[in-house]
Design a protein around this motif. Structure first.
Motif, mmCIF file in Angstrom:
data_model
loop_
_atom_site.group_PDB
_atom_site.id
_atom_site.type_symbol
_atom_site.label_atom_id
_atom_site.label_comp_id
_atom_site.label_asym_id
_atom_site.label_seq_id
_atom_site.Cartn_x
_atom_site.Cartn_y
_atom_site.Cartn_z
ATOM 1 N N GLN A 231 0.832 -1.200 0.000
ATOM 2 C CA GLN A 231 0.000 0.000 0.000
ATOM 3 C C GLN A 231 0.868 1.251 0.000
ATOM 4 O O GLN A 231 1.868 1.336 0.704
ATOM 5 C CB GLN A 231 -0.908 -0.015 1.230
ATOM 6 C CG GLN A 231 -1.821 1.201 1.340
ATOM 7 C CD GLN A 231 -2.682 1.124 2.596
ATOM 8 O OE1 GLN A 231 -2.708 0.120 3.297
ATOM 9 N NE2 GLN A 231 -3.406 2.197 2.877
ATOM 10 N N LYS A 232 0.496 2.250 -0.821
ATOM 11 C CA LYS A 232 1.193 3.524 -0.855
ATOM 12 C C LYS A 232 0.669 4.415 0.261
ATOM 13 O O LYS A 232 -0.543 4.498 0.489
ATOM 14 C CB LYS A 232 0.972 4.221 -2.202
ATOM 15 C CG LYS A 232 1.551 3.469 -3.403
ATOM 16 C CD LYS A 232 3.065 3.575 -3.418
ATOM 17 C CE LYS A 232 3.623 2.958 -4.706
ATOM 18 N NZ LYS A 232 5.080 3.101 -4.793
ATOM 19 N N VAL A 233 1.588 5.085 0.940
ATOM 20 C CA VAL A 233 1.212 5.959 2.050
ATOM 21 C C VAL A 233 2.034 7.235 1.991
ATOM 22 O O VAL A 233 2.967 7.362 1.196
ATOM 23 C CB VAL A 233 1.460 5.242 3.404
ATOM 24 C CG1 VAL A 233 0.573 4.033 3.558
ATOM 25 C CG2 VAL A 233 2.919 4.862 3.558
ATOM 26 N N ARG A 234 1.658 8.165 2.834
ATOM 27 C CA ARG A 234 2.406 9.410 2.983
ATOM 28 C C ARG A 234 3.091 9.366 4.354
ATOM 29 O O ARG A 234 2.442 9.633 5.374
ATOM 30 C CB ARG A 234 1.471 10.606 2.885
ATOM 31 C CG ARG A 234 2.150 11.964 3.060
ATOM 32 C CD ARG A 234 1.259 13.099 2.555
ATOM 33 N NE ARG A 234 -0.078 13.021 3.114
ATOM 34 C CZ ARG A 234 -0.458 13.614 4.250
ATOM 35 N NH1 ARG A 234 0.421 14.305 4.948
ATOM 36 N NH2 ARG A 234 -1.692 13.523 4.663
ATOM 37 N N PRO A 235 4.376 8.979 4.428
ATOM 38 C CA PRO A 235 5.055 8.840 5.739
ATOM 39 C C PRO A 235 5.252 10.191 6.412
ATOM 40 O O PRO A 235 5.623 11.181 5.772
ATOM 41 C CB PRO A 235 6.384 8.197 5.386
ATOM 42 C CG PRO A 235 6.613 8.532 3.964
ATOM 43 C CD PRO A 235 5.284 8.647 3.316
ATOM 44 N N VAL A 236 5.019 10.219 7.691
ATOM 45 C CA VAL A 236 5.176 11.431 8.506
ATOM 46 C C VAL A 236 6.110 11.091 9.655
ATOM 47 O O VAL A 236 5.835 10.167 10.422
ATOM 48 C CB VAL A 236 3.810 11.919 9.031
ATOM 49 C CG1 VAL A 236 3.997 13.153 9.905
ATOM 50 C CG2 VAL A 236 2.872 12.221 7.899
ATOM 51 N N ARG A 237 7.193 11.798 9.709
ATOM 52 C CA ARG A 237 8.201 11.519 10.763
ATOM 53 C C ARG A 237 7.667 11.911 12.129
ATOM 54 O O ARG A 237 7.160 13.027 12.309
ATOM 55 C CB ARG A 237 9.478 12.313 10.439
ATOM 56 C CG ARG A 237 10.659 11.978 11.343
ATOM 57 C CD ARG A 237 11.259 10.627 10.964
ATOM 58 N NE ARG A 237 12.497 10.397 11.668
ATOM 59 C CZ ARG A 237 13.693 10.709 11.188
ATOM 60 N NH1 ARG A 237 13.789 11.274 9.975
ATOM 61 N NH2 ARG A 237 14.786 10.467 11.870
ATOM 62 N N ALA A 238 7.747 10.998 13.082
ATOM 63 C CA ALA A 238 7.278 11.276 14.427
ATOM 64 C C ALA A 238 8.124 12.362 15.064
ATOM 65 O O ALA A 238 9.345 12.430 14.876
ATOM 66 C CB ALA A 238 7.329 10.008 15.282
ATOM 67 N N ALA A 239 7.459 13.243 15.803
ATOM 68 C CA ALA A 239 8.179 14.332 16.476
ATOM 69 C C ALA A 239 9.082 13.764 17.555
ATOM 70 O O ALA A 239 8.751 12.773 18.236
ATOM 71 C CB ALA A 239 7.172 15.303 17.105
#
Length: 396
Positions: A386-394
């Motif tokens: 599945q394609k996703v938009r990765p968001v780096r955890a703070a």
């Protein structure tokens, strides 16, 4: 005409009033629909909060990044993680000494100790009645005196014969016979003394004594009981009061345990822990359970009761390993795994081997290098590829 219209309206109203069951079903259906809608809205809000906004990682050019689901990722790196192994087992005396009858036995006259008492090396635990044996000792002692008297008489006769041999009154052959008589009398003295010593030793063995100093664990004899060599253990003593935990470990865990490692032991039902040290690791594995045994030495404490159950945490050192939050690690029938995001922002399953689990997180023993982008949470909503938009955890 107006009368008929009024009659029809009245009939319609009565029909509506009487059909209450239909109205109740409609109300229940409406309530269920509203509840489902509210639940769906709550799930959507929770998913949004788990994958909430943070520092975004740019998506590759040419993709509609805004339309892809946002997924929070972490890059764990590596850090030092304390390694420990948990085990359970049974408490026991480190040196459990059974004490039985060493001699011919007889009737117990007195029992002098109780379980829980400390005893010294050689201390008398019980006494066997010995009236017959005492008479035998006295008889043998008298035999010794008789043999000594015969030996003295033989010596005196030899001395007189030696004084007369020079005058020719007694031949040398007579002197030699008296020497032999004297030697035989001395030998009988030694035989009688040996018999007396053996009898006294047998009487001494009628006292059941502690083979070493320690704590009395068990007593299986009472006054008046007849005991013998086949009576088994009358007492059990823990040498020096030392205890141990017989910890059962899986075959893979036993390979990591070494003699000298420290362990924390907690008896069941107690909040107190005791520090021990592994002093022996089993050289064999049980073929049925595939487990081995590590013996953890413990100092005496009244809370450590042989036969009780206890748990142990064995400290086996530290390792450099990725540390993930527990929400990142999932499991199924194939084992433990995590989802990572590859260079194309696609979800990829990665099987891992879990190490130490603590309040800080889950150490990954193998399967990750620490540089991967690992899905922090919401992995249950994703699927491989599945394609996703990765968001780096703070950073915390």
């Amino acid at each position: 005409m107006n009368l008929e219209s009024a009659t029809w309206r009245r009939s319609a109203i009565e029909t509506e009033v009487l059909d209450e069951e239909t109205l109740a079903r409609r109300r229940r259906r409406r309530t269920i629909i509203i509840g489902v809608v509210v639940a769906l809205i709550a799930i959507g809000i929770a998913f949004f909060m788990l994958t909430g906004p943070a520092e975004e990682v740019p998506a590759p050019a040419g993709q509609g990044a805004a339309s892809l689901p946002a997924v929070t990722v972490v890059v764990p790196g590596k850090q030092q993680v304390s390694r420990s192994i948990s085990a359970t087992g049974t408490l026991a005396a480190r040196r459990d000494m059974p004490v039985g009858v060493a001699g011919e036995g007889g009737m117990i006259a007195r029992v002098l100790v109780e379980p829980g008492q400390w005893v010294d090396n050689g201390q008398t635990l019980a006494v066997i009645e010995r009236s017959v044996q005492s008479q035998e000792v006295q008889q043998l002692a008298a035999n010794v005196e008789v043999a000594r008297a015969d030996a003295r008489l033989a010596q005196q006769e030899l001395d007189r014969a030696q004084a007369l041999v020079g005058r020719g009154f007694i031949s040398k052959a007579d002197v030699e016979r008296r020497i032999a008589t004297r030697d035989a009398a001395n030998a009988r003295v030694r035989v009688a003394q040996a018999q007396l010593g053996a009898a006294r030793a047998r009487v001494g063995r009628l006292d059941i004594r502690a083979p070493a100093a320690g704590l009395v664990l068990d007593r299986n004899v009472e006054a008046g009981q007849v005991v013998g060599a086949g009576s088994g253990a009358l007492f059990r003593i823990a040498q020096g009061g030392q205890m141990e935990l017989l910890a059962r470990l899986a075959e893979s865990d036993l390979e990591q345990v070494k003699v000298g490692m420290t362990a924390s032991v907690t008896p069941v039902g107690s909040s107190k822990s005791f520090t021990g040290q592994i002093w022996q690791v089993s050289p064999v594995i049980d073929p049925q359970s595939r487990q081995g045994e590590a013996r953890i030495a413990l100092s005496y404490d009244s809370a450590l009761r042989p036969g009780g159950f206890a748990s142990a945490t064995i400290n086996v050192g530290t390792i450099d390993a990725p540390l993930l939050p527990q929400s990142a690690v999932q499991s199924d029938d194939r084992g433990n795994y995590v989802y990572i995001i590859d260079g194309n922002n696609a979800v990829v399953r990665r099987d891992v081997k879990v190490g130490e689990v603590s309040d800080q997180g889950v150490a990954i023993a193998s399967g990750l290098s620490g540089n991967e982008r690992v899905v922090q949470s919401a992995g249950a909503f994703l699927s491989p590829g599945q394609k996703v938009r990765p968001v780096r955890a703070a950073s915390r």
